[in-house]
Motif scaffolding. Structure first.
Motif, PDB file in Angstrom:
ATOM      1  N   PRO A   1       0.706  -1.325   0.004  1.00  0.00           N
ATOM      2  CA  PRO A   1      -0.036   0.172  -0.060  1.00  0.00           C
ATOM      3  C   PRO A   1       0.795   1.369  -0.106  1.00  0.00           C
ATOM      4  N   ILE A   2       2.017   1.272   0.439  1.00  0.00           N
ATOM      5  CA  ILE A   2       2.848   2.438   0.515  1.00  0.00           C
ATOM      6  C   ILE A   2       4.037   2.221  -0.466  1.00  0.00           C
TER       7      ILE A   2
ATOM      8  N   THR B   1       1.117   5.959   8.059  1.00  0.00           N
ATOM      9  CA  THR B   1       0.281   5.778   6.927  1.00  0.00           C
ATOM     10  C   THR B   1      -0.529   4.685   6.765  1.00  0.00           C
ATOM     11  N   LEU B   2      -0.291   3.574   7.366  1.00  0.00           N
ATOM     12  CA  LEU B   2      -0.878   2.412   7.310  1.00  0.00           C
ATOM     13  C   LEU B   2      -2.240   2.178   8.408  1.00  0.00           C
ATOM     14  N   THR B   3      -1.704   2.914   9.677  1.00  0.00           N
ATOM     15  CA  THR B   3      -2.668   2.773  10.846  1.00  0.00           C
ATOM     16  C   THR B   3      -3.529   4.056  10.801  1.00  0.00           C
ATOM     17  N   PHE B   4      -3.080   4.989  10.543  1.00  0.00           N
ATOM     18  CA  PHE B   4      -3.790   6.303  10.866  1.00  0.00           C
ATOM     19  C   PHE B   4      -4.204   7.081   9.403  1.00  0.00           C
ATOM     20  N   GLY B   5      -3.868   6.582   8.376  1.00  0.00           N
ATOM     21  CA  GLY B   5      -4.310   6.706   7.073  1.00  0.00           C
ATOM     22  C   GLY B   5      -3.613   8.154   6.497  1.00  0.00           C
ATOM     23  N   LEU B   6      -2.567   8.650   7.076  1.00  0.00           N
ATOM     24  CA  LEU B   6      -1.938  10.129   6.690  1.00  0.00           C
ATOM     25  C   LEU B   6      -1.243   9.651   5.304  1.00  0.00           C
ATOM     26  N   ASP B   7      -1.209  10.775   4.629  1.00  0.00           N
ATOM     27  CA  ASP B   7      -0.601  11.045   3.121  1.00  0.00           C
ATOM     28  C   ASP B   7       0.627  10.401   3.330  1.00  0.00           C
ATOM     29  N   VAL B   8       1.116   9.533   2.340  1.00  0.00           N
ATOM     30  CA  VAL B   8       2.539   8.900   2.176  1.00  0.00           C
ATOM     31  C   VAL B   8       3.444   9.911   2.095  1.00  0.00           C
TER      32      VAL B   8
ATOM     33  N   ASN C   1      -3.122   1.772  -7.200  1.00  0.00           N
ATOM     34  CA  ASN C   1      -4.303   2.056  -6.133  1.00  0.00           C
ATOM     35  C   ASN C   1      -4.941   3.348  -6.327  1.00  0.00           C
TER      36      ASN C   1
END
Length: 447
Positions: free
Chosen positions: A152-153, A268-275, A161
């Motif tokens: 995902p990152i 990024t994976l847990t809190f969904g912040l911009d990569v 994606n």
């Protein structure tokens, strides 16, 4: 002649020029967008620049800058040391270490060519020392590099994606990652078994000194370099220290860099912040504290990759904005047999990627398939996974960047054999990958 044909023909020329000439395909694509936009579509330069992917630019600069700092300050080398030490000196497990290390690097945002360029020289020097088949070792590194890229990152994952979500297609980042990872793992296992891996399991390695060359991200440039030397800015050759030698505790800078990488994954994976902004923030913080590494790392940012991707996407955005992609995709969607249309697109991805940049290609084939997928005749998620696999596993071709890196860093006496062997693997996968992914993923989704 329809304007769509002219614009698409120009796009083919862009890929050809970027493949056969030593020129960044992204720069050619930007110039092509300006010329085609003005002469073919009669749109101003401002309209062309509206398609420049600002969000993608931040992501690519952020993750590659952070990775460049980690590379320069020795954090990456220490990770490689730990990975080799973890197998306890067992020769048969070292190729799997060389699969896992680049997979981890690309999974946290490293550019695939950069990760491959770091690991493949180490892997091939180890192969020479312990009489391991260099083709097998090359395949392990290349497929490992691909395995992590669709996280995902990871850069591949971010591109696929992001484009899928922007087109209104259903996305499943974890399914994309799992599908590509399992496929590349199977290919690595096949290479390991058929190219001498079973015989290695009974051997035990002796710690060996190896030399890693500078990390080139351009296959053509790495072809000109000897496997054991690096080129300085002034053109002189320097031999780098052995990245597998030495021990001791991590330095403060390395510890901070590792904490930053872990923070990137968590935020990024847990809190969904911009990569992009998270990685850029971490890189800037490291730069403020450790200024020496920061200054050197700026030059190691994968600017050529950033330019490549942004240039290609800008041209594709022009085609999309003027309806050309929809025109082409609708033509494929109008094929009476939807399954035939699906396998045609899979073969397009496989063939082109074997001779060009996978990173650039992903920015093309997903928009190309979008009109077809929006008809709901084929499961979109399954097809995207199949397309990602077909377009990436062929990177072992020596005409692709990572395959070229493997050939360039092979022992000179075996370089021709490595080239021909990787070419056979690449050509085989051009045919096999689309057919297998079509049968395993696409067909069941169409029922």
């Amino acid at each position: 002649m329809p304007v769509e044909i002219i614009a698409l023909s120009a796009f083919v020329v862009i890929f050809l020029l970027g493949t056969i000439r030593s020129v960044n395909m992204g720069t050619v694509a930007l110039v092509g967008a300006f010329i085609v936009g003005g002469l073919v579509y009669s749109v101003p330069a401002k309209t062309v620049l509206d398609g420049f992917p600002g969000e993608m630019f931040v992501i690519l600069v952020g993750v590659t800058y952070l990775f460049a700092i980690a590379d320069y300050n020795g954090t990456v080398e220490r990770l490689v040391q730990a990975a080799v030490a973890a197998v306890g000196g067992r020769t048969g497990l070292v190729p799997w270490t060389m699969f896992a290390v680049p997979a981890c690097l690309t999974a946290v945002g490293a550019a695939a060519p950069a990760a491959c360029a770091i690991v493949v020289p180490i892997a091939l020097k180890f192969a020479v020392k312990h009489r391991i088949n260099p083709v097998m070792m090359s395949m392990m590194v290349i497929q490992g590099t691909t395995a992590g890229g669709f996280s995902p990152i990871g850069i591949y994952g971010v591109i696929v994606n992001g484009l899928s979500a922007g087109a209104g297609l259903p996305t499943s980042p974890l399914l994309l990652f799992a599908g590509t990872f399992v496929t590349t793992l199977i290919l690595a296992a096949i290479a390991y078994i058929t190219l001498g891996g079973r015989e290695l399991l009974t051997q035990r390695a002796v710690p060996a000194a190896v030399t890693a060359p500078v990390h080139s991200t351009t296959g053509a440039e790495s072809m000109l370099r000897s496997p054991g030397a690096t080129m300085t800015a002034g053109g002189t050759a320097d031999v780098e220290p052995d990245p597998l030698e030495g021990s001791g505790r991590l330095g403060l800078e390395q510890i901070c860099t590792l904490v930053g990488i872990i923070a990137l994954v968590v935020l990024t994976l847990t809190f969904g912040l911009d990569v992009g902004f998270v990685s850029l923030t971490i890189a800037v913080l490291l730069s403020l504290v450790f200024t020496g590494s920061a200054q050197a790392a700026v030059g190691k940012v994968a600017w050529s990759t950033v330019l490549l991707i942004c240039g290609i996407i800008t041209y594709v955005a022009l085609l999309q904005g003027q309806g050309t992609i929809d025109w082409l995709g609708s033509g494929i969607a109008d094929i009476d047999a939807p399954l035939l249309a699906a396998i045609v697109i899979l073969f397009i991805g496989s063939v082109v990627s074997a001779f060009a940049s996978t990173t650039a290609l992903l920015g093309v084939v997903v928009p190309l398939a979008t009109p077809f997928l929006l008809t709901d005749q084929i499961g979109a998620t399954a097809f995207i996974v199949a397309l990602a696999v077909s377009s990436s596993v062929v990177d072992c071709s020596p005409l692709s960047t990572m395959g070229a890196l493997a050939v360039a860093n092979s022992e000179e006496s075996k370089r021709a054999n490595v080239f021909s062997s990787l070419m056979r693997w690449g050509l085989s996968l051009i045919v096999i990958a689309p057919i297998v992914t079509f049968a395993v993923l696409v067909l069941p989704s169409s029922v």
